[in-house]
Design an enzyme around this catalytic site. Structure first.
Site, PDB file in Angstrom:
ATOM      1  N   ASP A  66       0.831  -1.206   0.000  1.00 55.22           N
ATOM      2  CA  ASP A  66       0.000   0.000   0.000  1.00 55.22           C
ATOM      3  C   ASP A  66       0.866   1.257   0.000  1.00 55.22           C
ATOM      4  O   ASP A  66       2.095   1.181   0.119  1.00 55.22           O
ATOM      5  CB  ASP A  66      -0.955  -0.006   1.208  1.00 55.22           C
ATOM      6  CG  ASP A  66      -0.311  -0.535   2.482  1.00 55.22           C
ATOM      7  OD1 ASP A  66       0.930  -0.480   2.581  1.00 55.22           O
ATOM      8  OD2 ASP A  66      -1.030  -0.991   3.369  1.00 55.22           O
ATOM      9  N   GLU A 142      -9.734  -1.474   5.237  1.00 50.97           N
ATOM     10  CA  GLU A 142     -10.384  -1.162   6.499  1.00 50.97           C
ATOM     11  C   GLU A 142     -11.705  -1.932   6.635  1.00 50.97           C
ATOM     12  O   GLU A 142     -12.208  -2.481   5.640  1.00 50.97           O
ATOM     13  CB  GLU A 142     -10.645   0.352   6.558  1.00 50.97           C
ATOM     14  CG  GLU A 142      -9.377   1.208   6.505  1.00 50.97           C
ATOM     15  CD  GLU A 142      -8.588   1.206   7.812  1.00 50.97           C
ATOM     16  OE1 GLU A 142      -8.584   0.193   8.534  1.00 50.97           O
ATOM     17  OE2 GLU A 142      -7.945   2.237   8.102  1.00 50.97           O
TER      18      GLU A 142
HETATM   19  C1  F6R Z   1       1.431  -1.676   6.079  1.00 50.09           C
HETATM   20  C2  F6R Z   1       0.087  -2.205   6.135  1.00 50.09           C
HETATM   21  C3  F6R Z   1      -0.709  -2.262   7.386  1.00 50.09           C
HETATM   22  C4  F6R Z   1       0.108  -2.577   8.633  1.00 50.09           C
HETATM   23  C5  F6R Z   1      -0.782  -2.522   9.871  1.00 50.09           C
HETATM   24  C6  F6R Z   1      -0.009  -2.818  11.130  1.00 50.09           C
HETATM   25  O1  F6R Z   1       1.926  -1.745   4.764  1.00 50.09           O
HETATM   26  O2  F6R Z   1      -0.393  -2.596   5.126  1.00 50.09           O
HETATM   27  O3  F6R Z   1      -1.714  -3.248   7.250  1.00 50.09           O
HETATM   28  O4  F6R Z   1       0.688  -3.833   8.502  1.00 50.09           O
HETATM   29  O5  F6R Z   1      -1.357  -1.262   9.959  1.00 50.09           O
HETATM   30  O6  F6R Z   1       0.919  -1.812  11.333  1.00 50.09           O
HETATM   31  P1  F6R Z   1       2.079  -1.986  12.410  1.00 50.09           P
HETATM   32  O7  F6R Z   1       2.907  -3.128  11.947  1.00 50.09           O
HETATM   33  O8  F6R Z   1       2.820  -0.688  12.338  1.00 50.09           O
HETATM   34  O9  F6R Z   1       1.414  -2.245  13.701  1.00 50.09           O
END
Ligand code: F6R
Length: 260
Positions: A66, A142
């Site tokens: 993303d 989401e």
């Molecule tokens: C990042 C992504 C998100 C994160 C998720 C968890 O490319 O696609 O789905 O993996 O928001 O974020 P962290 O690892 O920072 O807790």
């Protein structure tokens, strides 16, 4: 779905083992790269193996999950910049071998279609590294996302923007509202999904992912339909799993010849 409960360093090593095994049998493998905190130790471990053991990414390709819409090209939190910093520049990917959706494109919908086509042209993703949001998103799909979605524009929830404000000096207003993300259908097309989650704040999302009903309300639950999904969690993130004892026992009894 395989669930492994182990300390964070061990989880990172397991994920790196899976990437290394893949690259050894298929040097031109296609890797799916997540950003955020969850994969950072995996990237550290892969960079270490590249430097110390000669693990090569020279023939491999990488596709990001993303990208934020509208962050300037030189912004340190633009995901293209983050991936370059955290993994691409630390190993030997060929120039141009790592791609992401173009969050600065004038025609964002066209950029999404181009990105889908690029993944397909590369033969699809062999191994997709994932994190999970506290609201159950994977990529930036989401709650309410179509379970069959492909790469498209999404609006981030306030929860996700609050969660990610830590990367923007705690300034919620600095976190973009929009992103381009691989869809749930896109992610599900990858041949192996490896999701990492650590910390108590991920426990509810992990419980829903593994044990909840498949629902767009918890988008990661679509992974229950994937033929090869591996969920790597620490004790805290496993804190709400009803089947935690079973998963621990299963992993303890796992034959040495069986990989994740
Ligand atoms: C990042 C992504 C998100 C994160 C998720 C968890 O490319 O696609 O789905 O993996 O928001 O974020 P962290 O690892 O920072 O807790």
């Amino acid at each position: 779905m395989e669930v492994v409960i182990a300390p964070e360093a061990q989880l990172a090593a397991l994920a790196a083992d899976a990437v290394e095994r893949l690259l050894r049998v298929k040097p031109a493998a296609v890797l799916g790269l997540a950003t955020g905190s969850s994969p950072l130790r995996v990237y550290d471990e892969l960079a270490r193996r590249h430097t110390e053991n000669g693990l090569s990414f020279a023939a491999a390709r990488g596709f990001m999950l993303d990208e934020y819409v509208g962050l300037p090209a030189d912004h340190p939190e633009r995901y293209r910049t983050v991936i370059e910093r955290e993994i691409a520049s630390r190993v030997d990917f060929a120039p141009g071998a790592v791609q992401g959706p173009d969050g600065l494109a004038e025609d964002l919908a066209a950029a999404c279609a181009t990105y889908e086509a690029a993944i397909a042209d590369a033969g699809g993703v062999d191994l997709q590294i994932l994190g999970i949001g506290t609201d159950g998103h994977i990529g930036f799909n989401e709650p309410g996302s179509s379970l069959a979605s492909r790469t498209r524009i999404k609006t981030l929830t306030r929860q996700t923007r609050e969660d990610n404000a830590r990367f923007f000096g705690g300034d919620l207003e600095a976190v973009p509202h929009h992103c381009l993300t691989q869809g749930l259908g896109t992610i599900m097309s990858a041949r192996h999904l490896v999701l990492l989650a650590t910390g108590r704040h991920k426990a509810e999302a992990v419980h829903q992912l593994v044990e909840g009903p498949v629902s767009a309300m918890w988008p990661a639950t679509i992974m229950q339909h994937h033929p090869h999904a591996t969920v790597l969690v620490d004790d805290a993130a496993a804190g709400r799993l009803q089947l935690a004892d079973y998963f621990r026992q299963t992993y303890a009894d796992k034959p040495a010849w069986q990989t994740i």
